[in-house]
Design a protein around this motif. Structure first.
Motif, short mmCIF file in Angstrom:
data_model
loop_
_atom_site.label_atom_id
_atom_site.label_comp_id
_atom_site.label_asym_id
_atom_site.label_seq_id
_atom_site.Cartn_x
_atom_site.Cartn_y
_atom_site.Cartn_z
N ALA A 19 43.71 29.34 22.38
CA ALA A 19 43.25 30.96 22.76
C ALA A 19 43.41 31.25 23.38
O ALA A 19 44.51 31.27 24.70
N GLU A 20 43.81 32.71 23.01
CA GLU A 20 43.98 34.21 23.57
C GLU A 20 43.18 34.17 25.22
O GLU A 20 41.69 33.97 24.92
N CYS A 21 43.30 34.80 25.92
CA CYS A 21 42.25 34.68 27.32
C CYS A 21 42.05 36.02 26.95
O CYS A 21 43.03 37.01 26.70
N GLU A 22 41.13 37.17 27.59
CA GLU A 22 40.63 37.82 27.24
C GLU A 22 39.82 38.38 28.99
O GLU A 22 38.98 37.59 29.44
N CYS A 23 40.72 39.00 30.31
CA CYS A 23 40.33 39.51 31.11
C CYS A 23 40.56 40.80 31.93
O CYS A 23 40.85 41.33 31.17
N LEU A 24 39.49 41.57 32.72
CA LEU A 24 40.02 42.68 33.29
C LEU A 24 40.81 42.66 34.45
O LEU A 24 40.18 41.72 35.21
N TRP A 25 41.73 43.21 34.49
CA TRP A 25 42.22 43.21 36.08
C TRP A 25 41.53 44.25 36.79
O TRP A 25 41.08 44.36 36.54
N GLN A 26 41.65 42.92 37.88
CA GLN A 26 40.75 42.81 38.60
C GLN A 26 41.94 43.42 40.10
O GLN A 26 40.71 44.03 40.86
N GLY A 27 42.85 43.92 40.02
CA GLY A 27 43.24 44.50 41.03
C GLY A 27 44.41 44.50 41.55
O GLY A 27 44.83 42.59 41.29
N PHE A 29 46.72 42.51 45.28
CA PHE A 29 46.58 41.47 45.63
C PHE A 29 45.86 42.61 47.20
O PHE A 29 44.70 41.06 47.52
N ASP A 30 45.93 42.91 47.80
CA ASP A 30 45.13 43.48 48.29
C ASP A 30 43.90 43.56 48.58
O ASP A 30 42.80 43.39 48.98
N GLU A 31 43.63 44.12 46.90
CA GLU A 31 41.50 43.94 46.39
C GLU A 31 40.84 42.55 46.39
O GLU A 31 39.45 42.95 46.19
N VAL A 32 42.38 41.63 45.51
CA VAL A 32 41.44 40.50 44.86
C VAL A 32 41.15 39.43 45.92
O VAL A 32 40.27 38.19 45.90
N GLU A 76 43.36 26.48 27.89
CA GLU A 76 42.21 27.69 26.60
C GLU A 76 42.61 28.33 27.01
O GLU A 76 43.39 29.77 27.74
N ASP A 77 41.36 29.24 27.21
CA ASP A 77 41.47 30.25 26.59
C ASP A 77 40.80 31.64 27.99
O ASP A 77 40.60 32.02 28.69
N HIS A 78 41.02 29.96 28.88
CA HIS A 78 41.38 30.72 30.84
C HIS A 78 42.08 31.31 31.18
O HIS A 78 43.50 30.95 31.17
N CYS A 79 41.65 32.50 31.48
CA CYS A 79 43.00 33.76 32.53
C CYS A 79 43.55 32.79 33.77
O CYS A 79 43.55 34.07 34.62
N ARG A 80 44.28 32.16 33.42
CA ARG A 80 45.51 31.63 34.40
C ARG A 80 46.90 31.60 34.14
O ARG A 80 47.57 31.50 32.85
N PRO A 81 48.01 31.72 35.15
CA PRO A 81 49.38 31.40 34.32
C PRO A 81 49.74 30.51 34.07
O PRO A 81 48.80 29.64 34.52
N PRO A 82 50.59 30.54 33.38
CA PRO A 82 51.87 28.81 32.80
C PRO A 82 52.26 28.39 33.74
O PRO A 82 52.71 29.22 35.26
N SER A 125 43.88 32.76 39.01
CA SER A 125 43.97 33.76 38.55
C SER A 125 44.79 34.63 37.51
O SER A 125 45.81 35.25 38.52
N ASN A 126 44.91 34.89 36.45
CA ASN A 126 46.01 35.16 36.31
C ASN A 126 45.49 36.80 36.65
O ASN A 126 46.94 38.05 35.51
N CYS A 127 43.96 37.39 36.28
CA CYS A 127 43.47 38.53 35.90
C CYS A 127 43.63 39.73 37.45
O CYS A 127 43.24 40.74 37.52
#
Length: 202
Positions: A19-27, A29-32, A76-82, A125-127
């Motif tokens: 499944a495709e993951c869906e998440c908002l961009w969190q920022g 490196f300096d922000e996350v 699955e649909d958890h937003c992480r890099p391959p 996270s990929n977000c």
């Protein structure tokens, strides 16, 4: 076998890509990074299924687990890099989140090497700019004020020691931005001068 049946069969063998993951961009490196549990500079020692084990060279923030540092990636649909983003032998700065509880459906006995991840391990996270590529004494990646979803923006490499100072609260985002926009020729001259003063060159 029809194409539709083939796709179903492949999906059953590849639950991490079902499944495709869906998440908002969190920022960047300096922000996350401050919102994560562990920030390390490390080399990928091995990979198995959708996880990688890291050999840590430097802990920038947090405490290493008592056993191996295992990081779980796309599932699955958890937003992480391959997983293939991080080949064995490559080096990275990673801002990692600890897995503190089991997730329903997070393990399939038919694909035991692929799962959401074990409690006590970490996930990436990929977000956002949660990882930076580390080569030589410097890093590149979505470090500061970079375009969303671009994990390899064009930039001047920034010294790992400056990243460590930022994570420790001894440098600010403005310093990272200035370093990432530095003229490459001037940076090379400065590094060569430092090497000469240390006696690394004749």
């Amino acid at each position: 076998m029809s194409r539709a049946l083939l796709l179903v069969a492949l999906a059953s063998l590849s639950p991490w890509a079902a499944a495709e993951c869906e998440c908002l961009w969190q920022g960047s490196f300096d922000e996350v990074q401050a919102k994560t549990d562990l920030v390390v500079a490390a080399e990928v020692a091995s990979t198995k299924g959708n996880s990688i084990d890291l050999n840590t060279a430097q802990v920038l923030r947090g405490t290493l687990p008592p056993v191996e540092l295992r990081v779980w990636l796309a599932y699955e649909d958890h937003c992480r890099p391959p997983t293939d983003t991080f080949p064995v032998g490559s080096r990275w700065v990673m801002a990692l989140t600890r897995i503190d509880e089991k997730v329903s459906g997070g393990f399939n006995p038919n694909t035991p090497n692929y799962s959401y991840g074990r409690v006590g391990d970490y996930m990436l996270s990929n977000c956002g700019g949660y990882w930076l590529k580390w080569e030589g004494d410097a890093v590149t990646g979505n470090l500061v004020d970079a375009p969303r979803w671009d994990h390899e923006p064009k930039m001047t490499p920034v010294l790992l020691e400056l990243i460590a100072a930022f994570v420790a609260g001894k440098a600010d985002s403005a310093a990272l931005l200035a370093a990432s926009q530095e003229d490459p020729a001037l940076r090379e001259l400065r590094l060569n001068t430092r090497a000469f003063l240390r006696g690394d060159e004749e």
